[in-house]
Design a protein around this motif. Sequence first.
Motif, PDB file in Angstrom:
ATOM      1  N   TRP A   5      13.376   6.101  14.165  1.00 59.35           N
ATOM      2  CA  TRP A   5      12.078   5.442  14.082  1.00 59.35           C
ATOM      3  C   TRP A   5      12.089   3.940  14.267  1.00 59.35           C
ATOM      4  O   TRP A   5      11.075   3.354  14.665  1.00 59.35           O
ATOM      5  N   ARG A  24       1.004   3.543  11.390  1.00 56.87           N
ATOM      6  CA  ARG A  24       1.285   4.979  11.233  1.00 56.87           C
ATOM      7  C   ARG A  24       0.683   5.778  12.383  1.00 56.87           C
ATOM      8  O   ARG A  24       1.278   6.728  12.875  1.00 56.87           O
ATOM      9  N   ILE A  30       5.606  10.228  12.686  1.00 57.05           N
ATOM     10  CA  ILE A  30       6.293   9.723  11.500  1.00 57.05           C
ATOM     11  C   ILE A  30       5.446  10.017  10.254  1.00 57.05           C
ATOM     12  O   ILE A  30       4.217   9.884  10.292  1.00 57.05           O
ATOM     13  N   LEU A  35       7.793   6.165   7.105  1.00 57.12           N
ATOM     14  CA  LEU A  35       7.378   4.843   7.574  1.00 57.12           C
ATOM     15  C   LEU A  35       7.599   3.800   6.481  1.00 57.12           C
ATOM     16  O   LEU A  35       8.116   2.713   6.745  1.00 57.12           O
ATOM     17  N   GLN A  38      11.381   3.151   6.197  1.00 53.20           N
ATOM     18  CA  GLN A  38      11.890   2.389   7.331  1.00 53.20           C
ATOM     19  C   GLN A  38      11.432   0.928   7.268  1.00 53.20           C
ATOM     20  O   GLN A  38      12.222   0.014   7.523  1.00 53.20           O
TER      21      GLN A  38
END
Length: 95
Positions: A5, A24, A30, A35, A38
């Motif tokens: 990602w 998003r 994802i 998210l 990350q």
Amino acid sequence: MGGKWKGLILFALGEGPVRFGELRRTVAGISERMLILQLREMEANGLVHREVYQQVPPKVEYSLTDFGRSLNTALAPLGEWGEEHLERIEALTLA
């Protein structure tokens, strides 16, 4: 900079500050949890800046730091290569 990602998130943030919901929607597939994880990791690594606005409803924007922009620039040729060879790459993943 490992994982599926982070490159997509870097690319999505390349145009300027983005709110969480918009980010998003931009990074298709994802989950919200992934998210968040990350973004936290990228923030801890100095790639992403998180700006919290004290208002109701709460507003949070994410943007690239100078370090993140330099990485985005370095990855741009790889993205171009991927776009050039997208059909072949897709065929390999379907095989």
